[in-house]
Design a protein around this motif. Structure first.
Motif, mmCIF file in Angstrom:
data_model
loop_
_atom_site.group_PDB
_atom_site.id
_atom_site.type_symbol
_atom_site.label_atom_id
_atom_site.label_comp_id
_atom_site.label_asym_id
_atom_site.label_seq_id
_atom_site.Cartn_x
_atom_site.Cartn_y
_atom_site.Cartn_z
ATOM 1 N N THR A 1 22.301 -5.819 -24.695
ATOM 2 C CA THR A 1 22.244 -4.489 -24.080
ATOM 3 C C THR A 1 21.215 -4.478 -22.964
ATOM 4 O O THR A 1 20.340 -5.343 -22.882
ATOM 5 N N GLU B 1 27.405 5.499 -13.748
ATOM 6 C CA GLU B 1 27.412 4.041 -13.917
ATOM 7 C C GLU B 1 26.931 3.673 -15.322
ATOM 8 O O GLU B 1 27.492 2.776 -15.966
ATOM 9 N N GLU C 1 28.882 1.728 -18.270
ATOM 10 C CA GLU C 1 28.253 0.539 -18.854
ATOM 11 C C GLU C 1 28.285 0.633 -20.381
ATOM 12 O O GLU C 1 28.622 -0.328 -21.085
ATOM 13 N N SER D 1 31.730 0.080 -21.717
ATOM 14 C CA SER D 1 32.087 -1.343 -21.755
ATOM 15 C C SER D 1 31.437 -2.012 -22.960
ATOM 16 O O SER D 1 32.018 -2.920 -23.570
ATOM 17 N N LYS E 1 20.628 0.437 -18.750
ATOM 18 C CA LYS E 1 21.727 1.336 -18.399
ATOM 19 C C LYS E 1 22.566 1.695 -19.623
ATOM 20 O O LYS E 1 23.063 2.818 -19.737
ATOM 21 N N ASP E 2 22.759 0.727 -20.519
ATOM 22 C CA ASP E 2 23.510 1.017 -21.743
ATOM 23 C C ASP E 2 22.880 2.184 -22.493
ATOM 24 O O ASP E 2 23.569 3.068 -23.002
ATOM 25 N N SER F 1 31.036 -4.568 -16.582
ATOM 26 C CA SER F 1 31.641 -3.262 -16.853
ATOM 27 C C SER F 1 32.426 -2.764 -15.647
ATOM 28 O O SER F 1 32.211 -3.223 -14.512
ATOM 29 N N LYS G 1 33.465 -0.128 -12.754
ATOM 30 C CA LYS G 1 32.747 0.839 -11.936
ATOM 31 C C LYS G 1 33.399 2.213 -12.111
ATOM 32 O O LYS G 1 34.613 2.309 -12.301
#
Length: 362
Positions: A339, A271, A275, A278, A342-343, A221, A223
């Protein structure tokens, strides 16, 4: 006992352990082999996907012709707005239980020659036969030798072409039409192999749904940029409000975050948001439409009770809701295999952006 009889021996044991996937689904069947098992209806569905996802990006216009009077055109890809009077390619999609033979398609050669000779359209730039088993050996050899293909068509005209081009008349190979055939570029004809079709289809978001085999590797992903982007404004505003509730201060800008705990938390949430973004892009290119939206719905449904519970302040709410998202058991969605925690945090912020979750009342 007769000499040509023998005892049945135990089959050899597999060299590797049988996996759960093998037990559930059986051996993996390569997509190009699976195409050969398709019924006409299944083949039609595959062709629709291939045309929509693979051809539409190559041409200004793509149209499919059907019914009587199609003039030998099945799927046409147009390079310009002149369409049939401009530069175009023809894809003749056929379903046979065998590789295409010359006798299957003599009339198709005849149609494109007859209708281009009459001015109904310009001769296509390329003409592809599209079939689950591709072209057989005899036809492939003719595609490799345009001069021989021309000669064979002429030799077969009266038997296979003359009466089959149109139901309104017999099309005899008179002197004028013969001269046109002699000048026609027979190198435009070819056939797509099953492997070529599958390689095209592999780039579409519906490939894994049709053939399985797992999702492609997910790219890293992006930043987060140093400055908050416009697409982040709503969830960032909500986050800053949550920090303000926790500290009893008004926080309107990330630079005003004094405690390292909140600075680090804010960085991690940004972040996570990128993520999840993305993952949204990856889903668009790799799985059928609606798959990512279904994942958002699953996570929303899984955290909403935690979201609606009483919390000391907005920050405590953020922490509780994102933890609930990470702890959820999701097994049905196709994206779940690629996944990460963070997703899930990021999806919570996407839901805030959509006003389906809120960290503060304001």
């Amino acid at each position: 006992m007769p000499e040509n009889w023998k005892d049945i021996k135990k089959p050899p044991v597999p060299a590797t352990a049988v996996t759960a996937a093998q037990v559930a689904n059986g051996p993996v069947i390569p997509p190009q082999q699976r195409l050969m098992t398709y019924s006409p209806d299944e083949w039609e569905g595959f062709v629709e996907e291939w045309v929509y996802y693979c051809l539409a990006t190559k041409y200004m216009h793509v149209q499919r012709f059907s019914g009587a009077g199609d003039m030998g055109i099945d799927v046409a890809g147009f390079i310009d707005d002149k369409r049939l009077q401009g530069v175009w390619d023809n894809y003749q999609c056929k379903h046979y239980d065998h590789a295409i033979r010359p006798s299957d398609v003599w009339v198709e050669f005849g149609k494109v020659i007859w209708y281009s000779y009459n001015g109904a359209y310009t001769a296509p730039r390329r003409y592809y036969f599209v079939s689950p088993r591709g072209a057989g050996t005899s036809l492939s050899r003719l595609f490799a030798d345009a001069t021989k293909l021309r000669g064979e068509l002429i030799a077969n005209w009266d038997k296979h072409v003359k009466e089959a081009i149109t139901s309104t008349q017999a099309v005899s190979l008179d002197a004028n039409l013969r001269a046109y055939v002699d000048a026609f570029d027979f190198s435009i004809f070819d056939a797509k192999t099953a492997l070529q079709l599958v390689d095209d289809h592999r780039t579409t978001p519906v490939h894994t749904a049709r053939f399985g085999g797992g999702l492609p590797s997910r790219p890293a992903s992006e930043k987060p940029p140093q400055q908050v982007a416009a697409a982040e404004s709503r969830y960032v505003t909500q986050l800053l409000g949550a920090y303000g509730e926790h500290t009893g201060t008004i926080v309107t800008d990330p630079s005003a975050l004094s405690a390292s705990k909140f600075k680090d938390h804010f960085r991690r949430q940004r972040e996570a948001f990128y993520e999840a973004e993305s993952l949204r892009v990856f889903a668009r290119d790799s799985v059928p439409p609606g798959t990512f939206e279904s994942l958002l719905d699953d996570i929303h449904d899984g955290v909403i009770d935690t979201h609606d519970a009483n919390h000391a302040d907005g920050y405590e709410k953020v922490c509780a809701v994102t933890k609930a998202a990470r702890d959820m058991q999701i097994t049905a969605n196709a994206l779940i295999t690629c996944t990460n925690p963070k997703d899930r945090d990021g999806i919570c912020h996407q839901l805030v952006n959509e006003d389906r979750l809120r960290w503060t009342r304001s």
